[in-house]
Design a protein around this motif. Sequence first.
Motif, PDB file in Angstrom:
ATOM      1  N   ARG A   1      50.416  31.483  56.599  1.00  0.00           N
ATOM      2  CA  ARG A   1      51.320  31.760  55.288  1.00  0.00           C
ATOM      3  C   ARG A   1      50.618  31.918  54.191  1.00  0.00           C
ATOM      4  O   ARG A   1      50.823  32.428  53.162  1.00  0.00           O
ATOM      5  CB  ARG A   1      52.134  30.439  55.281  1.00  0.00           C
ATOM      6  CG  ARG A   1      53.439  30.657  54.266  1.00  0.00           C
ATOM      7  CD  ARG A   1      54.397  29.492  54.290  1.00  0.00           C
ATOM      8  NE  ARG A   1      54.585  28.819  55.669  1.00  0.00           N
ATOM      9  CZ  ARG A   1      55.215  27.480  55.824  1.00  0.00           C
ATOM     10  NH1 ARG A   1      55.445  26.844  54.747  1.00  0.00           N
ATOM     11  NH2 ARG A   1      55.366  27.249  57.181  1.00  0.00           N
ATOM     12  N   THR A   2      49.334  31.309  54.127  1.00  0.00           N
ATOM     13  CA  THR A   2      48.303  31.221  52.892  1.00  0.00           C
ATOM     14  C   THR A   2      47.051  32.298  53.505  1.00  0.00           C
ATOM     15  O   THR A   2      46.430  31.952  54.657  1.00  0.00           O
ATOM     16  CB  THR A   2      48.170  30.089  52.266  1.00  0.00           C
ATOM     17  OG1 THR A   2      47.520  29.329  53.343  1.00  0.00           O
ATOM     18  CG2 THR A   2      49.227  29.610  51.667  1.00  0.00           C
ATOM     19  N   PRO A   3      46.435  32.894  52.838  1.00  0.00           N
ATOM     20  CA  PRO A   3      45.397  33.860  53.479  1.00  0.00           C
ATOM     21  C   PRO A   3      44.032  32.855  53.571  1.00  0.00           C
ATOM     22  O   PRO A   3      43.881  31.986  52.964  1.00  0.00           O
ATOM     23  CB  PRO A   3      45.066  34.851  52.311  1.00  0.00           C
ATOM     24  CG  PRO A   3      45.664  34.321  51.127  1.00  0.00           C
ATOM     25  CD  PRO A   3      46.780  33.391  51.624  1.00  0.00           C
ATOM     26  N   LEU A   4      43.278  33.345  54.360  1.00  0.00           N
ATOM     27  CA  LEU A   4      41.940  32.678  54.431  1.00  0.00           C
ATOM     28  C   LEU A   4      41.136  33.426  53.619  1.00  0.00           C
ATOM     29  O   LEU A   4      40.329  34.590  53.942  1.00  0.00           O
ATOM     30  CB  LEU A   4      41.494  32.714  56.030  1.00  0.00           C
ATOM     31  CG  LEU A   4      41.939  31.862  57.177  1.00  0.00           C
ATOM     32  CD1 LEU A   4      43.382  32.292  57.106  1.00  0.00           C
ATOM     33  CD2 LEU A   4      41.345  32.307  58.367  1.00  0.00           C
ATOM     34  N   ARG A   5      40.878  33.094  52.441  1.00  0.00           N
ATOM     35  CA  ARG A   5      40.232  33.854  51.141  1.00  0.00           C
ATOM     36  C   ARG A   5      38.712  33.832  51.579  1.00  0.00           C
ATOM     37  O   ARG A   5      38.151  34.850  51.101  1.00  0.00           O
ATOM     38  CB  ARG A   5      40.523  33.235  49.685  1.00  0.00           C
ATOM     39  CG  ARG A   5      41.890  33.543  49.239  1.00  0.00           C
ATOM     40  CD  ARG A   5      42.182  32.569  48.138  1.00  0.00           C
ATOM     41  NE  ARG A   5      40.991  32.841  47.140  1.00  0.00           N
ATOM     42  CZ  ARG A   5      40.638  33.809  46.375  1.00  0.00           C
ATOM     43  NH1 ARG A   5      41.607  35.002  46.659  1.00  0.00           N
ATOM     44  NH2 ARG A   5      39.876  34.107  45.515  1.00  0.00           N
ATOM     45  N   HIS A   6      38.155  32.932  52.106  1.00  0.00           N
ATOM     46  CA  HIS A   6      36.670  33.157  52.011  1.00  0.00           C
ATOM     47  C   HIS A   6      36.279  33.325  53.548  1.00  0.00           C
ATOM     48  O   HIS A   6      35.039  32.736  54.028  1.00  0.00           O
ATOM     49  CB  HIS A   6      36.100  31.689  51.684  1.00  0.00           C
ATOM     50  CG  HIS A   6      36.447  31.486  50.091  1.00  0.00           C
ATOM     51  ND1 HIS A   6      35.583  32.233  49.144  1.00  0.00           N
ATOM     52  CD2 HIS A   6      37.223  30.653  49.513  1.00  0.00           C
ATOM     53  CE1 HIS A   6      36.035  31.615  47.921  1.00  0.00           C
ATOM     54  NE2 HIS A   6      37.110  30.849  48.395  1.00  0.00           N
TER      55      HIS A   6
END
Length: 235
Positions: free
Chosen positions: A23-28
């Motif tokens: 639901r939320t991106p894996l930004r790093h």
Amino acid sequence: MRLRLTEYTPRLGPHQHRIVRPRTPLRHTSLSAPQPIGLLLGDHDGLNRLAGLFSFAACSRRTIVHVPLRDGVPPDEGWGERVDLVLAHHDAGLRASKWPELRRRLIHGTPLTVRTDEARTARDAEAWRARQGRADTREELRHATHARTFFLFGTRDVFAQTATDLAYAAGWGPHQKHAAEGHMAFMTALTLAEPPGTGGHPLEVDICYKPYPPYVHFRRPGERASRPRRPAAAP
């Protein structure tokens, strides 16, 4: 582990697919496909959530797991063009060539929360390692790259083993010698099945840990955070 996902059920021709993604991106976290060596580079959160997604994929034979990784923060180390990741069982009925059309249909999703079973994942991974010791048994991850997406096709046990590899990288990566300076640390590698015509060259994806900046705030597990000094009182 509790995973917050979005679930989609697009239909392509006579077939309906179940696809989930975070639901939320894996930004790093970033991924490059093997040519012949790929790179999976992530911080603790990214590698830990990937471990959970592989664990979920292991127990969900009919579910396709889509992890968008191209639009995260660009890494300052590594190599290759960034790609997304898709996990699917061999019998899930997914063809890489059909993925772009399926991806375009991921529009109206439903929130979904699932829990992974780490004890079961550990047992399945141990079963995979026991079988790999026999000469007549080789269970490996098959792979394909298409439309800037890296596909991994496997079985329950090989996905479970990969989940344990990622959990190890997430847990021990912060303890590596140069992590505090922001350098990536090699943790382990995924060995992939060799496609026909490769001439026997090994194919793998290196799994590396790297904290995200600013590195001055990085603390190893168990390390006390420094507190700013109070300004001296005015005379």
